[in-house]
Scaffold this active site. Structure first.
Site, PDB file in Angstrom:
ATOM      1  N   LYS A 162     -34.166 -21.776  82.264  1.00  0.00           N
ATOM      2  CA  LYS A 162     -34.438 -23.128  81.757  1.00  0.00           C
ATOM      3  C   LYS A 162     -33.697 -24.171  82.594  1.00  0.00           C
ATOM      4  CE  LYS A 162     -32.674 -24.526  77.530  1.00  0.00           C
ATOM      5  NZ  LYS A 162     -31.999 -25.822  77.629  1.00  0.00           N
ATOM      6  N   SER A 163     -32.425 -23.926  82.855  1.00  0.00           N
ATOM      7  CA  SER A 163     -31.635 -24.925  83.595  1.00  0.00           C
ATOM      8  C   SER A 163     -32.192 -25.141  84.998  1.00  0.00           C
ATOM      9  CB  SER A 163     -30.182 -24.457  83.712  1.00  0.00           C
ATOM     10  OG  SER A 163     -29.563 -24.491  82.459  1.00  0.00           O
ATOM     11  N   ARG A 200     -34.216 -28.584  86.888  1.00  0.00           N
ATOM     12  CA  ARG A 200     -33.794 -29.195  88.158  1.00  0.00           C
ATOM     13  C   ARG A 200     -34.909 -29.131  89.190  1.00  0.00           C
ATOM     14  NH1 ARG A 200     -29.727 -27.609  84.953  1.00  0.00           N
ATOM     15  NH2 ARG A 200     -27.647 -28.499  85.276  1.00  0.00           N
ATOM     16  N   ARG A 211     -28.025 -36.925  69.481  1.00  0.00           N
ATOM     17  CA  ARG A 211     -27.089 -36.284  70.428  1.00  0.00           C
ATOM     18  C   ARG A 211     -26.407 -37.314  71.337  1.00  0.00           C
ATOM     19  NH1 ARG A 211     -29.623 -31.109  73.032  1.00  0.00           N
ATOM     20  NH2 ARG A 211     -27.458 -30.858  73.672  1.00  0.00           N
ATOM     21  N   ASP A 216     -23.892 -21.588  75.696  1.00  0.00           N
ATOM     22  CA  ASP A 216     -25.219 -21.303  75.146  1.00  0.00           C
ATOM     23  C   ASP A 216     -25.327 -19.896  74.539  1.00  0.00           C
ATOM     24  OD1 ASP A 216     -26.026 -23.816  75.887  1.00  0.00           O
ATOM     25  OD2 ASP A 216     -26.997 -23.179  77.743  1.00  0.00           O
ATOM     26  N   ARG A 219     -24.009 -26.179  65.871  1.00  0.00           N
ATOM     27  CA  ARG A 219     -24.124 -24.712  65.938  1.00  0.00           C
ATOM     28  C   ARG A 219     -22.956 -24.000  65.283  1.00  0.00           C
ATOM     29  NH1 ARG A 219     -26.947 -24.143  71.972  1.00  0.00           N
ATOM     30  NH2 ARG A 219     -29.042 -24.580  71.197  1.00  0.00           N
ATOM     31  N   ARG A 266     -31.751 -21.513  69.677  1.00  0.00           N
ATOM     32  CA  ARG A 266     -30.761 -20.437  69.849  1.00  0.00           C
ATOM     33  C   ARG A 266     -30.278 -19.874  68.508  1.00  0.00           C
ATOM     34  NH1 ARG A 266     -30.833 -20.170  75.202  1.00  0.00           N
ATOM     35  NH2 ARG A 266     -30.621 -22.109  76.364  1.00  0.00           N
TER      36      ARG A 266
HETATM   37  C1  S3P Z   1     -27.236 -27.262  80.644  1.00  0.00           C
HETATM   38  C2  S3P Z   1     -25.921 -27.527  80.424  1.00  0.00           C
HETATM   39  C3  S3P Z   1     -25.263 -27.260  79.148  1.00  0.00           C
HETATM   40  C4  S3P Z   1     -26.085 -26.288  78.304  1.00  0.00           C
HETATM   41  C5  S3P Z   1     -27.535 -26.668  78.243  1.00  0.00           C
HETATM   42  C6  S3P Z   1     -28.126 -26.678  79.622  1.00  0.00           C
HETATM   43  C7  S3P Z   1     -27.802 -27.579  81.971  1.00  0.00           C
HETATM   44  O1  S3P Z   1     -25.119 -28.471  78.435  1.00  0.00           O
HETATM   45  O2  S3P Z   1     -25.545 -26.203  77.017  1.00  0.00           O
HETATM   46  O3  S3P Z   1     -28.255 -25.746  77.449  1.00  0.00           O
HETATM   47  O4  S3P Z   1     -28.915 -27.128  82.280  1.00  0.00           O
HETATM   48  O5  S3P Z   1     -27.123 -28.275  82.739  1.00  0.00           O
HETATM   49  P1  S3P Z   1     -23.906 -29.504  78.715  1.00  0.00           P
HETATM   50  O6  S3P Z   1     -24.087 -30.078  80.061  1.00  0.00           O
HETATM   51  O7  S3P Z   1     -24.061 -30.537  77.646  1.00  0.00           O
HETATM   52  O8  S3P Z   1     -22.661 -28.707  78.574  1.00  0.00           O
END
Ligand code: S3P
Length: 411
Positions: A6-7, A11, A105, A297, A328, A370
């Site tokens: 996902k991350s 990007r 958030r 996560d 969470r 999650r």
């Molecule tokens: C992420 C960073 C994390 C993570 C999120 C995805 C990312 O969040 O919890 O699920 O893709 O950079 P934070 O940057 O708020 O720590």
């Protein structure tokens, strides 16, 4: 093959949409969140086409269009925070909205550094809806007070377009996918110790890339495999970036036996095949400090299997969990208690004694992907049936989760 990370998908979607040329992204995440990023890039002028399991993105060559309506980020904090950095130096007006969870958030964390660069950002009581009025930016040296890869990314994406060299220092090393992705798309970026710097005014070019499998999605099956003595789990094409792989150390510490069968590198990301077997016992663990930030996560699923461990699980320094897609900490504690577990809640974590038996119950996912998946794993060893309310939230990151769970459980 596990769906793409996902991350990394976020990007790649953003940078492909910003680059010049057509990028081909294989194994792009099937989750709703990265598709929110794609949708926003499309609304800002990128062309997005799905060809089988490949997403083709034709970028805007560094000039984003002003969207006609709002930029809808859905449930995705990553989309909203990272894109704020990308649009801050552009010429248009960008209004970001999200669902109920995203609307509460914290967004101040990105507004502060971006405003230091000259960005004009309006929030609604520190939250979305968020309006960014694009304007030329100037580089800054920024010391980030919170461990957040999203904040780091917003600053890097803005720095890419700012006048001068932007640098950012982080005390806790967060996931470094943005650094790898920026380099993949042709940007120069330097790291010296804990300080990253990026020169403004760089252009990006399209890439062909395969997104590695998502470690945070694999986490549910890795933890499930610890619950069954004769389990044997093999996962291939798994993203094993060291800033995301702390879970593998935790699994070993808890008594899992991990074999890394193969590792390769693609655009700076490590990808490999691993095999996991459970050892004789399932040991407890303490997670605090940097480790808590690196596992942020994965903590819900680790907590969900904690009662089945011998020694219990103690989690601290994880206050960030309270501002994720749900609180969470509160939801894990509530749902563990629903299943009959003893658990002590702390502001920044929880204590879950080991040697406990769980019983099935009605789980409140809080529409948090999650939480829904973590408690599906806890339910595997519980006595009786468990109902997960809002189970469909899994689609935010892993729409295939229940199909995978079904298939793995039978084998
Ligand atoms: C992420 C960073 C994390 C993570 C999120 C995805 C990312 O969040 O919890 O699920 O893709 O950079 P934070 O940057 O708020 O720590």
């Amino acid at each position: 093959m596990l769906p793409g990370d996902k991350s990394i998908s976020h990007r790649y979607a953003m940078l492909a949409g910003f680059a010049e040329g057509t990028s081909r992204l294989m194994n792009f995440s099937t989750g709703e969140d990265p598709h929110s990023s794609l949708g926003c890039m499309q609304a800002m002028g990128a062309k997005v086409e799905t060809v089988g399991r490949t997403i083709e993105v034709t970028g805007t060559a560094g000039v984003l269009a002003q969207p006609v309506g709002n930029l809808d980020c859905g449930n995705s904090g990553s989309t909203m925070r990272m894109l704020a950095g990308l649009v801050a130096a552009q010429a248009g007006l960008y209004r970001f909205v999200g669902d109920e969870s995203l609307t509460v958030r914290p967004m101040e964390r990105i507004r502060k550094p971006l405003e230091q660069m000259g960005a004009r950002i309006e929030l609604t009581e520190g939250h979305a809806p968020m309006t960014v009025r694009g304007t030329p930016l100037t580089a800054i040296d920024f010391e980030t007070p919170i461990a957040s890869a999203q904040v780091k990314t917003a600053v890097l994406f803005a720095g890419l377009q700012a006048k001068g060299t932007t640098s950012i220092a982080e005390q806790v090393r967060t996931r470094d996918h943005s650094e790898h992705a920026l380099r993949a798309f042709g940007a120069r970026l330097e790291r010296k110790g804990d300080r990253l710097s990026i020169v403004g005014g760089q252009k990006l070019r399209a890439i062909d890339a395969t997104v590695p499998g998502d470690m945070s999605s694999a986490a549910f099956f890795l933890c499930a495999s610890l619950l069954f003595e004769d389990s044997n789990l093999v996962l291939d094409a798994l993203g094993m970036n060291p800033t995301r792989a702390a879970l593998l150390d935790v699994i070993s510490a808890m008594g899992g036996v991990i074999k890394v069968l193969d590792v390769q590198e693609t655009y700076g990301e490590m990808v490999g095949t691993i095999q996991v077997n459970r050892g004789k016992t399932l040991r407890g663990i303490e997670i605090a400090g940097t480790l808590a930030a690196q596992l942020i996560d994965e903590l819900p699923v680790i907590a969900a299997i904690a009662p089945y461990t011998d020694g219990g699980v103690r989690i601290r320094d994880a206050k960030e969990l309270r501002v994720k897609e749900s609180d969470r900490i509160a939801l894990v504690v509530k749902n563990l208690r629903t299943m009959g577990a003893e658990v002590t809640e702390h502001e920044d974590g929880m204590d879950i004694p080991g040697g406990q038996k769980l019983r099935g119950g009605v789980i409140d996912s809080g529409l948090d992907h999650r939480i829904a998946m973590a408690f599906s794993i806890a339910a595997l060893r519980a006595e009786g049936e468990t109902e997960i309310r809002g189970a469909e939230a899994a689609s935010v990151s892993f729409p295939e989760f229940y199909t995978w769970l079904d298939e793995l459980a039978i084998r």
